[in-house]
Structures are given as structure tokens and as C-alpha cells.
Design a protein around this motif. Structure first.
Motif, mmCIF file in Angstrom:
data_model
loop_
_atom_site.group_PDB
_atom_site.id
_atom_site.type_symbol
_atom_site.label_atom_id
_atom_site.label_comp_id
_atom_site.label_asym_id
_atom_site.label_seq_id
_atom_site.Cartn_x
_atom_site.Cartn_y
_atom_site.Cartn_z
ATOM 1 N N ARG A 577 0.813 -1.214 0.000
ATOM 2 C CA ARG A 577 0.000 0.000 0.000
ATOM 3 C C ARG A 577 0.847 1.266 0.000
ATOM 4 N N LEU A 578 2.133 1.125 0.257
ATOM 5 C CA LEU A 578 3.029 2.281 0.240
ATOM 6 C C LEU A 578 3.352 2.661 -1.203
ATOM 7 N N ARG A 579 3.422 3.939 -1.462
ATOM 8 C CA ARG A 579 3.683 4.439 -2.800
ATOM 9 C C ARG A 579 5.188 4.554 -3.046
ATOM 10 N N GLY A 580 5.651 4.222 -4.258
ATOM 11 C CA GLY A 580 7.024 4.499 -4.648
ATOM 12 C C GLY A 580 7.929 3.288 -4.633
ATOM 13 N N GLN A 581 8.890 3.278 -5.573
ATOM 14 C CA GLN A 581 9.869 2.195 -5.648
ATOM 15 C C GLN A 581 10.725 2.144 -4.394
ATOM 16 N N HIS A 582 11.020 3.306 -3.793
ATOM 17 C CA HIS A 582 11.848 3.301 -2.588
ATOM 18 C C HIS A 582 11.174 2.551 -1.459
ATOM 19 N N ASN A 583 9.845 2.558 -1.423
ATOM 20 C CA ASN A 583 9.148 1.802 -0.388
ATOM 21 C C ASN A 583 9.121 0.303 -0.682
ATOM 22 N N VAL A 584 9.220 -0.074 -1.952
ATOM 23 C CA VAL A 584 9.428 -1.493 -2.262
ATOM 24 C C VAL A 584 10.760 -1.943 -1.670
ATOM 25 N N ALA A 643 13.221 10.541 -4.679
ATOM 26 C CA ALA A 643 12.393 9.336 -4.507
ATOM 27 C C ALA A 643 10.918 9.712 -4.455
ATOM 28 N N GLY A 644 10.608 10.816 -3.778
ATOM 29 C CA GLY A 644 9.217 11.273 -3.730
ATOM 30 C C GLY A 644 8.705 11.664 -5.105
ATOM 31 N N LEU A 645 9.499 12.412 -5.874
ATOM 32 C CA LEU A 645 9.090 12.818 -7.218
ATOM 33 C C LEU A 645 8.847 11.603 -8.110
ATOM 34 N N GLN A 646 9.664 10.570 -7.953
ATOM 35 C CA GLN A 646 9.547 9.389 -8.805
ATOM 36 C C GLN A 646 8.428 8.451 -8.366
ATOM 37 N N SER A 647 7.733 8.803 -7.293
ATOM 38 C CA SER A 647 6.646 7.966 -6.797
ATOM 39 C C SER A 647 5.308 8.285 -7.468
ATOM 40 N N PHE A 648 5.269 9.333 -8.307
ATOM 41 C CA PHE A 648 4.015 9.755 -8.924
ATOM 42 C C PHE A 648 4.154 9.771 -10.445
ATOM 43 N N ALA A 669 17.511 18.937 -9.401
ATOM 44 C CA ALA A 669 17.073 19.868 -10.436
ATOM 45 C C ALA A 669 16.767 19.134 -11.735
ATOM 46 N N ARG A 670 17.605 18.173 -12.123
ATOM 47 C CA ARG A 670 17.364 17.431 -13.360
ATOM 48 C C ARG A 670 16.053 16.652 -13.291
ATOM 49 N N VAL A 671 15.803 16.011 -12.168
ATOM 50 C CA VAL A 671 14.561 15.247 -12.020
ATOM 51 C C VAL A 671 13.363 16.187 -11.962
ATOM 52 N N ALA A 672 13.501 17.319 -11.282
ATOM 53 C CA ALA A 672 12.394 18.275 -11.192
ATOM 54 C C ALA A 672 12.005 18.809 -12.562
ATOM 55 N N VAL A 673 12.994 19.065 -13.416
ATOM 56 C CA VAL A 673 12.703 19.532 -14.767
ATOM 57 C C VAL A 673 11.912 18.482 -15.540
ATOM 58 N N GLU A 674 12.203 17.213 -15.287
ATOM 59 C CA GLU A 674 11.515 16.128 -15.987
ATOM 60 C C GLU A 674 10.118 15.875 -15.435
ATOM 61 N N ARG A 675 9.937 16.021 -14.120
ATOM 62 C CA ARG A 675 8.715 15.524 -13.484
ATOM 63 C C ARG A 675 7.740 16.600 -13.023
ATOM 64 N N GLY A 726 -6.047 16.744 -11.295
ATOM 65 C CA GLY A 726 -5.197 15.608 -11.660
ATOM 66 C C GLY A 726 -3.751 15.780 -11.252
ATOM 67 N N ASP A 727 -3.374 16.995 -10.804
ATOM 68 C CA ASP A 727 -1.998 17.230 -10.362
ATOM 69 C C ASP A 727 -1.802 16.810 -8.912
ATOM 70 N N VAL A 728 -0.538 16.772 -8.511
ATOM 71 C CA VAL A 728 -0.152 16.529 -7.122
ATOM 72 C C VAL A 728 0.662 17.728 -6.641
ATOM 73 N N VAL A 729 0.243 18.325 -5.516
ATOM 74 C CA VAL A 729 1.071 19.322 -4.830
ATOM 75 C C VAL A 729 1.877 18.565 -3.778
ATOM 76 N N LEU A 730 3.184 18.533 -3.969
ATOM 77 C CA LEU A 730 4.052 17.690 -3.140
ATOM 78 C C LEU A 730 5.004 18.552 -2.318
ATOM 79 N N LEU A 731 4.849 18.495 -0.994
ATOM 80 C CA LEU A 731 5.861 19.074 -0.105
ATOM 81 C C LEU A 731 6.950 18.022 0.079
ATOM 82 N N SER A 732 8.047 18.208 -0.640
ATOM 83 C CA SER A 732 9.196 17.301 -0.532
ATOM 84 C C SER A 732 10.439 18.177 -0.553
#
Length: 763
Positions: A577-584, A643-648, A669-675, A726-732
Motif C-alpha cells: 500500500r506504500l507508494r514508490g519504488q523506494h518503499n518497495v 524518490a518522492g518525485l519518482q513515486s508519482f 534539479a534534473r529530475v524536477a525539470v523532468e517531473r 489531476g496534479d499533485v502538490v508535493l511538499l518534498s
């Protein structure tokens, strides 16, 4: 050439006599930097390490080996002699024979001063019983003496008091003399003789004759054996001694400083010089890993002067424990009495002296042992000065782990510690045994020791700050991952990794290390433990657990010819039930640890399917106008935020920034530009993250819109303006919270309040 082996620097007391008795023979001295808790290692590891050293010295051409270590002399001398293949002199037999010769009268009584480990082993008692059965033996453990010597403190009021504390009981017992059962103690001989004269008794008339230095007896025996072998021991009989050499697994420069501090004048007076070899790494040895300065805490706290530095959540229960066990406690904190409030009053009621305000570290000056709060940098000048002065620098976690009667599962890592710790605690309940969870989360467990029996499990989350003052490792040690973190406190990434490594550094062959097989730093830790290694990760690595397609599976035996071990399915990826590959990864780590502890697969599967997470870790707070608001305030590093950004899969409006821990933001920064659709920045690091985003734009031509705000309230408002259904506001945040909040929990709670207030105000 003579080879001298010691686990610290105490063997230098043997060398002082060898230089005098055999000036024509060079020495190869193999030792650590005085920081290896070697005497506390399992016998099998002591034997294995002794055999390695003996074989090494033989290859170097040494003609005779002196094992200047009481523990190796007691445990491993036959194996060392076989590996060396030549004459070997240990500590115990020459010392016992010298005692028998010096004190010949029947019915006499001799005192033995030694470390707690040596006293507990009974090594000198057995040796004296064989060589001098006419003597009655009285032993006294002196935990603080070796650190005094290593710090170069041979005299002074504090040293005199430390010596008197242990010599006095022997004088009262009516001993004829004392045997120095540790190679460090001859450096304190003048003070010991002075105390014997002051205390009176049978030793007062000739205190210098009442002290037996085993190092002198060992050196004399070594010279006798060399003469029998026809080795020239005087200059002029051959080409002369040349340079003595030392081998250390630590910092050669630091070790050279120790040599100068302890025997520099004597070495120069003998016309000799040192040449360093190394640093070296001994495979599987306790010296191949970072260690603490002093490995032993007092056997009893009665009357011991203790400083407790930092009076936060962890150390208040510690003060109560120490006071209850007779320690003389000084409690210190940077805060004033007014800022401390009721805590200061409670401590004063316990009879604890308080040192508060800017000069709080002055409390270290008269301490024998100092418990330092985890987050305080251990390289501060005042702490380093105390360490050099012989103060044992430790922490509450180290004390608890030494006292705990139950097996401990310890979990550390740059991210995932709390989730994994919580998962392990819940999974272990499936064993039917009591489970206690604490450490860096929950309550300090030191006050619950009376409730913890040997049939229980103790699960501890361990931070790098807690680990850097430990000299003991848990039975099962889990490392989730290691990425840059806390570089505002640790002096370097290397120091941070070294602190994390301590979780496996002191393990024995019956212990288990559970390591991330996808992380190169944790993979390297496999070579730093004497325990069995189990793995977890994305790819098969046995024994351990891994992701196979959409299944989480485990095999708890190593693959061998014709037998890869039984592969068991733990659960399906979609069951978690946990979200994200890091939680796997966290589930795999927890499952591996739980399986190592004998937990049934059914219990592991049930927890994996039902656990919904820990607050502030990708916590869904509310959905407003089709936008999901998620609290990931625990993301105090760029790696955690990534890890949080890659969970959505959904577009993200990211809220990031906070206290500066001196971590790089390039990859974030690179991941933020992508996600991300948009990034809202706040706090001390807003400018640094903004520059990293601009750098990505300059290098790749890709960009993400971003803005800076002054508060978390403004950040949520700005995110709402940009977010679409449909968006996510993520405090990370990718940063700590200390520029605006006391901790990440307070920051996450405030985010939750803002969002829920917004939800209530939305029609």
C-alpha cells in the motif's frame, strides 16, 4: 628483526625494554591507532586476526614474534605460533613466572591491575595459578587507565585520583605487590608507585619493588630466545638496527603522533628512527573498520564522574539512569535555566549539577566519561581536547546496546530508516515474542531495560549521529542506503560513511548484516563486517530478497552447485500500500531482516499488505478541486525528494527548500525539470536550488517554471494557483527544516494544517 603485535599502542611498553636489551635488532611493530576494541571481539575473530598478523610478520622476515596483547596471548597463542613458524613470546607466562620469582613466600597475596576485559577473561588468574600457586590473586579492573595513556596523560591530579581509586582497594586487601596486567599501565608506573607509598600497607616500604612490569619480563624472554637462536642483539656485532617500522590500519600520521607522545624521547635516546608502512587493511579484522577511541565503559558507575552534554529527549532518561546507578553527573546544555524550564528543575532535584549557557562544554574538563547528545559535532575543539585528555566520549545508544539483554535489530540509512524500522517491528510480532521499538524514533528505551527480557526483540532506528559514538553493533544490522546527508555536521562525506559503517563494524560471526545490493557504498560495507551478509534490492542476490517481475521474493541460503536455495514469494508489488519504488526497497529490507530473525512468511506478507505508512512520508493529506496534496516533509535530502518525485505519474507542483545542510541539488534539479509542472522555493536553500534549475536549463535547454516565496503558507497558496485537476502538490523539501521549524515533523504538521484549512474553506 623482532615483530611486535598489539591491538593498540600498549605494546610500546615492551619496545622500551627491547630497545635497551636488544639495541642491535630492528623492530616491525604492527598495531592500530589505539582505537580498536580488540579485546571485545569473539574468540574466533581474535584467532583469525592473530593468524593473519603472524603470517604477515613471517613474510616480512622477522625472526621472533612478541604478542604484546593480553587477549591474543590468552586466546590465540597456539594458532599464532603455528602460523608464524618460529619463536613466539606472549604476555602471560613470562609475567606469571616473574611474579612467582619476585614473591616467593607461601601464602602471599598479589594484586593484578588490568582492563575489565582482561579481568573478566580470568587470563592472569589462570597463568598465576599455574606458575605461582603459592600466591593468592586479587584483581582490580581499571577501565579509564588505557585512555589516559593513549592521550599522553601520565601525571596530574585527575590521573593521580584515577590511580588511587584502583590501587587503594589492593592496598586494603594487603597485597605484597601489584602486577600491571595491561601493556598501557607501565606508562603510569611513577604515579602507581607514589600512590602505593601514600596508601601505606605492605607495599609502602619499597613501592618501586612492589610493582611488576610484565613488559620487562616479556622483553627479557624475547632477548633470551633471540640469543638461543644466535641473533646478534648488540650494535657492532652486525650492521646495526637501521630504522624501526610500524604498520597501522589507521592514519599513519596520527599514529606517528601517538608514538611521539608515548615513546618519542626514549626512541630517540636509543638512536633509532621510525618509518611507517601503510595504511593497511586486514581482511575481516576489527582494525579494518572505523573504531572508537576507548572501547570499554566502567563496570560500575558508582562514583564515576560523568558529563551529559545536551539535555534533549534522549539524554534526560540517561541522566536518571546514571544517577540511579551512583554516577556523579554533571548535566550541560547551551540553553539557559529559563529556557530549560521544568527540565532544569527536575535535574536539580536529582542532585545533578548543571552547566548551562555558552560555556556548557566546560563540563567536559573534569569528566571521566562523557555522553554527548547525538546531533552535536564530535569534532568540536572542546570534544577533541577531552578525547585527547582520556575522557571516554560515548552516547546513550552505546550504553543501551551494551546493557540490553535481548537481541537487537538496528536499522540505519540516509532514507527509509523510520519506515523500515516500523515495518520490522510489526513483522517481528509474528514471532510471538515481545517487541520493543525505539532509538531515533519513539521513546528512549534505557528506562525500560527492566521490562526487556532475553526472549524479546529490540528494534532500533540508528542515525549517523548515534552510531559515531558506538563501539558495539546490533545482532542484525540493516543499511537501507547511503547518500549525502548531514554534511553541515559531519566534516566530510567520508566521515558520514564511516559513521554509518559502525552499524556493522563490531559484528561477530553469529551476527547478520542486511545490505542494499543496489547501493555501491552499502555493498562495500560487506567487507567491513565479520557477520553473515544478506542482501535486498532490485536484482537477485542471495541470500536475501529481491524484486522478480511484479513479485517480491526471498531465498535465505546462498546459491551453490545444484542448490540455489528455496525461493519464496513474499507478496506482489501491487499488494504493497506504500507508494514508490523506494518503499518497495524498504519492504524488501524489512522482510530480509525479519526472515533472518525467524519470522514466518505469512506474518511478513500480512504487514506488507496492510501497512499504510508513517506520517510525513508521502502522506496524502487532502484532495481539493481534483488536486492531491501530499506531505513528504521527511524528505530532508535531495535523494529523498527525488524518490518522492519518482513515486508519482501525475504532474507535480513541488514545494522545496529549507535549512542548508551543504548538499548538492544538481540531480534534484534534473529530475524536477523532468517531473514537475512548477516548483515553489522557500527557505535558506531557495537560491541554491534555483541556480541548479537554471544550470539544467543552460546545459539541456529544458526548464521548469519556478518562483520563490517567504513562508510555507505562501508556498501552498502559490502551488494552488498553478495546480490543475489531476496534479499533485508535493511538499518534498530536499532540506532540513531548522531555518523555519524545529524539525520536519513540525513542518509537516503545519503543511497539514494549512491544507486542511484550505479544504474546509473550499465550497
Amino acid at each position: 628483526m623482532i615483530g611486535v603485535f598489539d591491538s593498540g599502542v600498549g605494546g610500546l611498553s615492551v619496545l622500551r625494554h627491547l630497545w635497551r636489551l636488544a639495541p642491535g635488532v630492528p623492530v616491525l611493530y604492527v598495531a592500530d591507532s589505539g582505537r580498536a576494541p580488540y579485546g571485545n571481539r569473539p574468540p574466533e575473530q581474535i584467532r583469525a586476526f592473530g593468524i593473519q598478523i603472524a603470517a604477515y610478520l613471517r613474510r616480512q622476515g622477522t625472526r621472533l614474534l612478541v604478542v604484546a596483547c593480553n587477549t591474543s596471548s590468552a586466546v590465540a597463542l597456539p594458532e599464532v605460533q603455528e602460523a608464524f613458524g618460529g619463536p613466539v613470546v606472549g604476555m602471560l607466562e613470562p609475567a606469571a613466572r616473574a611474579a612467582a620469582h619476585r614473591w616467593q613466600a607461601p601464602g602471599g597475596r598479589v594484586g593484578v591491575l588490568a582492563t575489565p576485559t582482561t579481568v573478566a577473561s580470568g587470563a592472569y588468574r589462570r597463568a598465576l595459578a599455574a606458575a605461582a600457586p603459592h600466591l593468592e590473586v586479587v584483581e582490580e579492573a581499571c577501565p579509564e587507565w588505557a585512555p589516559l595513556v593513549e592521550a599522553g596523560r601520565f601525571d596530574g591530579e585527575a590521573v593521580h585520583e584515577a590511580v588511587r581509586r584502583h590501587v587503594g582497594p589492593l592496598v586494603e586487601a594487603g597485597v605484597q605487590g601489584v602486577l600491571l596486567g595491561c601493556t598501557h599501565y607501565p606508562f603510569l608506573r611513577p604515579v602507581i608507585e607514589r600512590v602505593l607509598a601514600e596508601e601505606g600497607g605492605a607495599t609502602a616500604a619499597a613501592p618501586e619493588a612492589a610493582v611488576l612490569d610484565p613488559a620487562e619480563a616479556v622483553a627479557a624472554e624475547a632477548v633470551r630466545r633471540l640469543s638461543q637462536a644466535g641473533v646478534a642483539i648488540r650494535e657492532g656485532e652486525d650492521e646495526g638496527p637501521g630504522s624501526d617500522r610500524f604498520v597501522t590500519s589507521g592514519d599513519p600520521d596520527a599514529f606517528r603522533e601517538a608514538l611521539e607522545r608515548l615513546v618519542g624521547p626514549a626512541h630517540r635516546a636509543a638512536g633509532r628512527a621510525w618509518a611507517g608502512v601503510g595504511p593497511v587493511r586486514w581482511k575481516g579484522s576489527p582494525m579494518a573498520i572505523p573504531t572508537r577511541l576507548a572501547s570499554e565503559l566502567p563496570a560500575s558507575w558508582q562514583g564515576v564522574r560523568v558529563a551529559v552534554i545536551g539535555l534533549g529527549v534522549e539524554n534526560l532518561p540517561l541522566v536518571r539512569y546514571l544517577v540511579a546507578h551512583g554516577a556523579r553527573v554533571v548535566a550541560a546544555d547551551r540553553k539557559s535555566a529559563e529556557e530549560m524550564g521544568p527540565r532544569a528543575e527536575a535535574l536539580e532535584r536529582l542532585g545533578v549539577r548543571l552547566v548551562l549557557g555558552d560555556s556548557y562544554l566546560d563540563a567536559l574538563q573534569e569528566a571521566e566519561v562523557a555522553f554527548v547528545t547525538p546531533g552535536l559535532p564530535k569534532h568540536l575543539p572542546a570534544i577533541e581536547a577531552a578525547r585527547r585528555a582520556g575522557v571516554v566520549i560515548t552516547g546513550q545508544t552505546d550504553l543501551f546496546m551494551r546493557l540490553c539483554p535481548a537481541p537487537i535489530v538496528g536499522i540505519t540509512g540516509s532514507s527509509g530508516k523510520t519506515t523500515t524500522t516500523t515495518l520490522v517491528g510489526r513483522m517481528l510480532r509474528g514471532t510471538g515474542r515481545p517487541v520493543f521499538v525505539g532509538g531515533n524514533i519513539g521513546e528512549p528505551l534505557i528506562e525500560r531495560l527492566a521490562e526487556i527480557g532475553p526472549d524479546a526483540w529490540v528494534v532500533l532506528e540508528l542515525s549517523s549521529f548515534q552510531l559515531e559514538t558506538t563501539g558495539i553493533s546490533p545482532h542484525v544490522a540493516v543499511v537501507t542506503n547511503v547518500t549525502p546527508n548531514h554534511l553541515d555536521v559531519h566534516p566530510s562525506m567520508e566521515a558520514y560513511v564511516a559513521a554509518k559503517t559502525r552499524i556493522v563494524a563490531f559484528q561477530g560471526p553469529d551476527d547478520v548484516a542486511v545490505l542494499n545490493g543496489d547501493d555501491p557504498i552499502t555493498v562495500e560495507m560487506a567487507g567491513r563486517t565479520a557477520g553473515r551478509v544478506h542482501w535486498f534490492g532490485r536484482r537477485p542476490r542471495r541470500p536475501g530478497a529481491w524484486l522478480e517481475g511484479d513479485r517480491l521474493v526471498a531465498a535465505m541460503t546462498a546459491a551453490g552447485p545444484g542448490d540455489g536455495g528455496e525461493v519464496q514469494e513474499l507478496c506482489r508489488r501491487d499488494d504493497i500500500r506504500l507508494r514508490g519504488q523506494h518503499n518497495v526497497q524498504n519492504v524488501l529490507a524489512a522482510a530480509t531482516a525479519a526472515l533472518c530473525c525467524g519470522t514466518p512468511v505469512e506474518a511478513i506478507r500480512d504487514v506488507a499488505r496492510t501497512f499504510e505508512g508513517v506520517p510525513h512520508r508521502l502522506e496524502a493529506v487532502a484532495s481539493i478541486d481534483g488536486v492531491l496534496y501530499v506531505n513528504d516533509s521527511i524528505a530532508t535530502t535531495p535523494a529523498r525528494a527525488i524518490a518522492g518525485l519518482q513515486s508519482f505519474q501525475e504532474p507535480i507542483v513541488l514545494i522545496a527548500g529549507g535549512y542548508d545542510k551543504h548538499l548538492p541539488f544538481d540531480e534534484l534539479a534534473r529530475v524536477a525539470v523532468e517531473r514537475c509542472r512548477h516548483v515553489v522555493l522557500l527557505g535558506q536553500t531557495a537560491g541554491a536550488i534555483e541556480r541548479a534549475l537554471e544550470q539544467v536549463r543552460e546545459e539541456t535547454g529544458r526548464a521548469v517554471s519556478h518562483e520563490r516565496v517567504a513562508s510555507l503558507e505562501q508556498a501552498v497558496a502559490a502551488a494552488r494557483q498553478v495546480a490543475r485537476p489531476g496534479d499533485v502538490v508535493l511538499l518534498s523539501p530536499a532540506c532540513a527544516s531548522y531555518d523555519m521549524f524545529r524539525n520536519f515533523e513540525e513542518r509537516g504538521a503545519r503543511f497539514r494544517q494549512i491544507v486542511r484549512a484550505l479544504q474546509e474553506a473550499t465550497p
